[in-house]
Scaffold this motif. Structure first.
Motif, PDB file in Angstrom:
ATOM      1  N   ALA A 234       1.366 -27.376 -14.129  1.00 48.92           N
ATOM      2  CA  ALA A 234       1.627 -28.681 -14.720  1.00 48.92           C
ATOM      3  C   ALA A 234       1.387 -29.737 -13.653  1.00 48.92           C
ATOM      4  CB  ALA A 234       3.070 -28.754 -15.232  1.00 48.92           C
ATOM      5  N   GLN A 235       1.150 -30.980 -14.070  1.00 46.19           N
ATOM      6  CA  GLN A 235       0.978 -32.042 -13.094  1.00 46.19           C
ATOM      7  C   GLN A 235       2.042 -33.123 -13.286  1.00 46.19           C
ATOM      8  OE1 GLN A 235      -2.580 -34.499 -13.602  1.00 46.19           O
ATOM      9  NE2 GLN A 235      -2.825 -33.777 -15.685  1.00 46.19           N
TER      10      GLN A 235
ATOM     11  N   THR B  30     -10.241 -28.170 -14.445  1.00 44.55           N
ATOM     12  CA  THR B  30     -10.311 -27.211 -13.351  1.00 44.55           C
ATOM     13  C   THR B  30     -10.591 -27.973 -12.054  1.00 44.55           C
ATOM     14  OG1 THR B  30     -11.142 -25.490 -14.838  1.00 44.55           O
ATOM     15  CG2 THR B  30     -11.482 -25.171 -12.483  1.00 44.55           C
ATOM     16  N   ILE B  31      -9.669 -27.891 -11.121  1.00 42.85           N
ATOM     17  CA  ILE B  31      -9.742 -28.658  -9.880  1.00 42.85           C
ATOM     18  C   ILE B  31      -9.686 -27.695  -8.698  1.00 42.85           C
ATOM     19  CG2 ILE B  31      -8.795 -30.592  -8.573  1.00 42.85           C
ATOM     20  CD1 ILE B  31      -9.599 -31.397 -11.363  1.00 42.85           C
ATOM     21  N   SER B  32     -10.522 -27.928  -7.684  1.00 42.12           N
ATOM     22  CA  SER B  32     -10.531 -27.106  -6.481  1.00 42.12           C
ATOM     23  C   SER B  32     -10.021 -27.914  -5.294  1.00 42.12           C
ATOM     24  CB  SER B  32     -11.950 -26.599  -6.182  1.00 42.12           C
ATOM     25  OG  SER B  32     -12.398 -25.739  -7.212  1.00 42.12           O
ATOM     26  N   TYR B  33      -9.263 -27.240  -4.431  1.00 40.20           N
ATOM     27  CA  TYR B  33      -8.709 -27.857  -3.227  1.00 40.20           C
ATOM     28  C   TYR B  33      -9.117 -27.014  -2.020  1.00 40.20           C
ATOM     29  CZ  TYR B  33      -5.757 -30.296  -6.600  1.00 40.20           C
ATOM     30  OH  TYR B  33      -5.303 -31.054  -7.663  1.00 40.20           O
ATOM     31  N   SER B  34      -9.800 -27.635  -1.063  1.00 37.10           N
ATOM     32  CA  SER B  34     -10.168 -26.959   0.179  1.00 37.10           C
ATOM     33  C   SER B  34      -9.357 -27.582   1.307  1.00 37.10           C
ATOM     34  CB  SER B  34     -11.662 -27.115   0.467  1.00 37.10           C
ATOM     35  OG  SER B  34     -12.435 -26.496  -0.543  1.00 37.10           O
ATOM     36  N   VAL B  35      -8.731 -26.741   2.117  1.00 32.91           N
ATOM     37  CA  VAL B  35      -7.921 -27.211   3.239  1.00 32.91           C
ATOM     38  C   VAL B  35      -8.581 -26.732   4.526  1.00 32.91           C
ATOM     39  CG1 VAL B  35      -5.627 -27.269   4.258  1.00 32.91           C
ATOM     40  CG2 VAL B  35      -5.867 -27.041   1.777  1.00 32.91           C
ATOM     41  N   ALA B  36      -8.886 -27.680   5.418  1.00 35.89           N
ATOM     42  CA  ALA B  36      -9.566 -27.341   6.671  1.00 35.89           C
ATOM     43  C   ALA B  36      -8.925 -28.097   7.822  1.00 35.89           C
ATOM     44  CB  ALA B  36     -11.050 -27.695   6.582  1.00 35.89           C
ATOM     45  N   PRO B  37      -8.936 -27.538   9.033  1.00 35.10           N
ATOM     46  CA  PRO B  37      -8.468 -28.297  10.194  1.00 35.10           C
ATOM     47  C   PRO B  37      -9.252 -29.603  10.289  1.00 35.10           C
ATOM     48  CG  PRO B  37      -8.826 -25.992  10.775  1.00 35.10           C
ATOM     49  CD  PRO B  37      -9.393 -26.176   9.408  1.00 35.10           C
ATOM     50  N   THR B  38      -8.563 -30.715  10.484  1.00 37.73           N
ATOM     51  CA  THR B  38      -9.224 -32.018  10.531  1.00 37.73           C
ATOM     52  C   THR B  38     -10.318 -32.027  11.595  1.00 37.73           C
ATOM     53  OG1 THR B  38      -7.218 -33.110   9.774  1.00 37.73           O
ATOM     54  CG2 THR B  38      -8.863 -34.490  10.848  1.00 37.73           C
ATOM     55  N   GLY B  39     -11.512 -32.450  11.189  1.00 38.44           N
ATOM     56  CA  GLY B  39     -12.643 -32.493  12.099  1.00 38.44           C
ATOM     57  C   GLY B  39     -13.450 -31.221  12.150  1.00 38.44           C
ATOM     58  N   SER B  40     -13.017 -30.179  11.441  1.00 38.75           N
ATOM     59  CA  SER B  40     -13.725 -28.903  11.448  1.00 38.75           C
ATOM     60  C   SER B  40     -14.417 -28.662  10.115  1.00 38.75           C
ATOM     61  CB  SER B  40     -12.751 -27.757  11.731  1.00 38.75           C
ATOM     62  OG  SER B  40     -13.381 -26.492  11.558  1.00 38.75           O
ATOM     63  N   VAL B  41     -15.521 -27.944  10.150  1.00 33.38           N
ATOM     64  CA  VAL B  41     -16.232 -27.595   8.914  1.00 33.38           C
ATOM     65  C   VAL B  41     -15.746 -26.260   8.374  1.00 33.38           C
ATOM     66  CG1 VAL B  41     -18.300 -28.895   9.534  1.00 33.38           C
ATOM     67  CG2 VAL B  41     -18.096 -26.501  10.230  1.00 33.38           C
ATOM     68  N   ASP B  42     -14.897 -25.578   9.115  1.00 34.14           N
ATOM     69  CA  ASP B  42     -14.393 -24.276   8.695  1.00 34.14           C
ATOM     70  C   ASP B  42     -13.196 -24.460   7.761  1.00 34.14           C
ATOM     71  OD1 ASP B  42     -16.263 -22.942  10.278  1.00 34.14           O
ATOM     72  OD2 ASP B  42     -14.952 -23.057  12.048  1.00 34.14           O
ATOM     73  N   THR B  43     -13.246 -23.842   6.598  1.00 32.53           N
ATOM     74  CA  THR B  43     -12.166 -23.938   5.613  1.00 32.53           C
ATOM     75  C   THR B  43     -11.091 -22.916   5.930  1.00 32.53           C
ATOM     76  OG1 THR B  43     -13.689 -24.693   3.898  1.00 32.53           O
ATOM     77  CG2 THR B  43     -11.584 -23.790   3.176  1.00 32.53           C
ATOM     78  N   ALA B  44      -9.848 -23.399   6.020  1.00 29.18           N
ATOM     79  CA  ALA B  44      -8.730 -22.495   6.277  1.00 29.18           C
ATOM     80  C   ALA B  44      -8.246 -21.844   4.995  1.00 29.18           C
ATOM     81  CB  ALA B  44      -7.591 -23.250   6.952  1.00 29.18           C
ATOM     82  N   GLY B  45      -8.345 -22.550   3.890  1.00 32.09           N
ATOM     83  CA  GLY B  45      -7.905 -22.008   2.615  1.00 32.09           C
ATOM     84  C   GLY B  45      -8.475 -22.814   1.463  1.00 32.09           C
ATOM     85  N   LYS B  46      -8.674 -22.161   0.322  1.00 33.98           N
ATOM     86  CA  LYS B  46      -9.209 -22.840  -0.854  1.00 33.98           C
ATOM     87  C   LYS B  46      -8.569 -22.248  -2.102  1.00 33.98           C
ATOM     88  CE  LYS B  46     -13.483 -23.998  -3.333  1.00 33.98           C
ATOM     89  NZ  LYS B  46     -14.955 -23.897  -3.344  1.00 33.98           N
ATOM     90  N   ILE B  47      -8.185 -23.122  -3.028  1.00 28.70           N
ATOM     91  CA  ILE B  47      -7.639 -22.682  -4.309  1.00 28.70           C
ATOM     92  C   ILE B  47      -8.311 -23.460  -5.431  1.00 28.70           C
ATOM     93  CG2 ILE B  47      -5.372 -21.888  -3.515  1.00 28.70           C
ATOM     94  CD1 ILE B  47      -4.236 -24.626  -4.184  1.00 28.70           C
ATOM     95  N   THR B  48      -8.497 -22.817  -6.551  1.00 29.35           N
ATOM     96  CA  THR B  48      -9.001 -23.461  -7.767  1.00 29.35           C
ATOM     97  C   THR B  48      -7.930 -23.305  -8.832  1.00 29.35           C
ATOM     98  OG1 THR B  48     -11.309 -23.012  -7.194  1.00 29.35           O
ATOM     99  CG2 THR B  48     -10.815 -23.500  -9.503  1.00 29.35           C
ATOM    100  N   LEU B  49      -7.454 -24.428  -9.357  1.00 29.72           N
ATOM    101  CA  LEU B  49      -6.336 -24.430 -10.288  1.00 29.72           C
ATOM    102  C   LEU B  49      -6.762 -24.995 -11.633  1.00 29.72           C
ATOM    103  CD1 LEU B  49      -3.609 -25.893  -7.883  1.00 29.72           C
ATOM    104  CD2 LEU B  49      -4.159 -23.487  -8.280  1.00 29.72           C
ATOM    105  N   THR B  50      -6.120 -24.526 -12.685  1.00 33.05           N
ATOM    106  CA  THR B  50      -6.272 -25.123 -14.012  1.00 33.05           C
ATOM    107  C   THR B  50      -5.097 -26.056 -14.219  1.00 33.05           C
ATOM    108  OG1 THR B  50      -7.390 -23.155 -14.874  1.00 33.05           O
ATOM    109  CG2 THR B  50      -6.440 -24.687 -16.482  1.00 33.05           C
ATOM    110  N   VAL B  51      -5.385 -27.346 -14.317  1.00 34.88           N
ATOM    111  CA  VAL B  51      -4.340 -28.361 -14.397  1.00 34.88           C
ATOM    112  C   VAL B  51      -4.129 -28.752 -15.851  1.00 34.88           C
ATOM    113  CG1 VAL B  51      -3.588 -30.632 -13.600  1.00 34.88           C
ATOM    114  CG2 VAL B  51      -4.983 -29.181 -12.113  1.00 34.88           C
TER     115      VAL B  51
END
Length: 572
Positions: free
Chosen positions: A502-503, A550-571
């Motif tokens: 839910a949002q 359907t929304i995707s969230y990518s979390v990466a260390p600031t300034g880095s191109v490497d993704t630490a984690g990614k989730i795709t959620l149905t909102v």
């Protein structure tokens, strides 16, 4: 004929349906919302036209859209997208900080989704401004005389609205746009009286509507026996023809497309393809105001531009201006005391300054019961007749076992634990914001890691699979100490990939370094990003309300191109 009625003729039923279809509305919804949007937008124009400066601004905006009545660009997806881009850029410039309230008022009035109302406002506005520009040109009006088009309120929400029996759109314009028009009575838009058909003689010659207007046909050219067709018929446009079978009915035949296509081939441009710069400003919180805990910075800017908020030269938040010209930046709870933030818009040289004073974190406990530490938390059910411990879950006993209600917790993440029926899916809420869902294990136990709550008192609520509230309790979180060194914790993300939530909802975790950047995507389109600083416990947190889909969230260390984690959620 007043301005509103002229525009109703310009945006006839089929055109409204085509515009609505471009934003996912069915024919009935497009008609209903369109009939409410038109008076609200005309009233906004009337208010601006009351001053020479406002009138000149309207003329400048109208010059960015065509005065022709051509629907040719609407026959392709590209053309429809051009219309929406134009309306998206222009809408904030017409309504300013009243846009959000106008959308809300019309949505409430029509019983429609806000997204549909906003989309329809974006699609309709270029045609409204085009009609304004056409009338101003035909009557030779300037900034000093433009207000004459709305004399006596006829172009707004006054006498013209008497034709709409019980529609109540007057109330929308008055409440949503801050106008002085009379408030109408609520009612059903389906009872609206159909717009009268303009006689062929009047449609073919704008002088019939306004004696001062120049004649459509100059010299000794005869139009005897000819009628006007095409979407321009109601405003003095259209194409003269001599086919008696077509008569004076608007929208029949394809002859009117020929000059339009010819002009397009010659390089004519009927729609704005760029995005005019919108006013860059902050609408909330007010400058020099007080804030408590986490807060949101709201403002307006140019659609698609990136807005960054910094403190002491360090970015603390970032987002992209939405298509409606608005932006929201979620801010973590600042330390107690005065703070000055600088906001910059991509491509702009001047920064905005926002000063706030943060209140000290709440102390003490806020409990709904008197349970001692280590005992199960208690709360009331939706019916208010049972407590969380011992609730029968048809094979499992529902309870929150940790933490105890009323407990004061240290800063940072904590585990919320309980019991229930094996296999049941529960959703956890913090102050009405979803934290995600958990599934009761085969052993009847469940657990959710609550990522770094803001300092202060919070109410946590647990809901069952059918949305029934099973119980709630309160606890108090201490303020986190300022981060003094880079964190070294292993990255975590509280909401698993693939959940339906839910949002609004909140997720977070812990990590290493100084901050992470979350990037939000709807399909292939980026809709926002934000820098998430790590607090003294190495925790980060992000609250989102992106709209359904359907929304995707990518979390990466600031300034880095490497993704630490990614989730795709149905909102939802």
């Amino acid at each position: 004929m007043d301005m509103l009625q002229l525009l109703r003729n310009r945006l006839d039923g089929p055109l409204l349906e085509k515009l609505g279809g471009a934003v996912g509305l069915n024919a009935a919804e497009a008609q209903k919302i369109g009939q409410a949007v038109l008076p609200a937008q005309v009233e906004a124009l009337r208010q601006q036209a009351e001053t020479p400066a406002g009138a000149q601004r309207l003329l400048d905006l109208a010059s960015q859209v065509p005065t022709e009545d051509s629907q040719a660009p609407l026959n392709t997806p590209e053309g429809l997208e051009q219309v929406r881009q134009s309306g998206t850029a222009l809408l904030p410039q017409v309504l300013g900080d009243r846009l959000d309230s106008a959308v809300g008022q019309i949505a409430a009035q029509t019983g429609s989704e806000r997204s549909g109302v906003l989309g329809m406002m974006q699609m309709v506005l270029p045609f409204v401004l085009g009609g304004l520009g056409q009338q101003a040109a035909s009557q030779g009006l300037n900034a000093g005389t433009l207000g004459g088009l709305f004399a006596g309120g006829q172009g707004g929400i006054g006498a013209a609205e008497a034709a709409v029996a019980g529609a109540g759109v007057a109330g929308v314009a008055a409440a949503g746009l801050g106008g002085a028009a009379a408030v109408g009575q609520p009612g059903s838009l389906s009872k609206a009286t159909p717009a009268p058909v303009v006689p062929v003689s009047a449609a073919a010659n704008p002088a019939a509507l306004n004696p001062a207007a120049p004649k459509l046909v100059a010299g000794p050219v005869s139009t005897e026996g000819k009628a006007t067709v095409g979407p321009g018929a109601g405003l003095g446009g259209g194409v003269l023809h001599s086919n008696a079978a077509l008569g004076g009915t608007r929208g029949l035949g394809l002859l009117w497309l020929l000059p339009i296509l010819l002009l397009l081939l010659l390089g004519g441009c009927f729609l704005v393809t760029g995005k005019p710069a919108a006013h860059f400003g902050v609408t909330a919180p007010a400058n020099a105001s007080a804030v408590a805990g986490a807060f949101m910075v709201k403002g307006t800017g140019t659609a698609g531009k990136e807005v960054t908020i910094s403190e002491n030269g360090q970015p603390v938040g970032k987002t992209t201006v939405a298509e409606d010209g608005s932006f929201n930046i979620d801010m973590a709870a600042p330390a107690a005391g005065a703070h000055t933030y600088a906001l910059t818009e991509e491509g702009a040289g001047e920064a905005l300054s926002l000063a706030v004073t943060a209140a000290a974190a709440a102390t003490g406990t806020a409990a709904t019961g008197t349970a001692d530490a280590g005992t199960a938390a208690t709360g009331t059910t939706a019916a208010g007749t049972a407590s969380m411990p011992g609730m029968d879950m048809s094979g499992g006993t529902f309870a929150v076992t940790s933490p105890a209600a009323g407990t004061s917790l240290a800063a940072g993440a904590f585990d919320l634990k309980g019991t229930g029926k094996a296999g049941e899916v529960l959703e956890i809420f913090e102050d009405g914001v979803s934290l995600g869902k958990v599934t009761v294990g085969t052993d009847g136990a469940w657990s959710l890691n609550v990522p770094s709550p803001a300092a202060g008192a919070h109410t946590y609520t647990v809901k069952g699979p059918d949305g029934t509230e099973l119980g709630s309790f309160q606890t108090t979180i201490a303020a986190a100490a300022a981060s003094t060194a880079a964190c070294t914790k292993t990255f975590s993300l509280s909401i698993p990939d693939g959940q339906t939530v839910a949002q609004p909802f909140r997720f977070g975790g812990v990590g290493s370094g100084k901050s992470y950047t979350v990037t939000v995507m709807r399909g292939e389109r980026k809709i926002g990003s934000k820098v998430l600083p790590l607090d003294g416990t190495c925790g980060y947190s992000y609250t989102s309300k992106p709209g359904k889909g359907t929304i995707s969230y990518s979390v990466a260390p600031t300034g880095s191109v490497d993704t630490a984690g990614k989730i795709t959620l149905t909102v939802q």
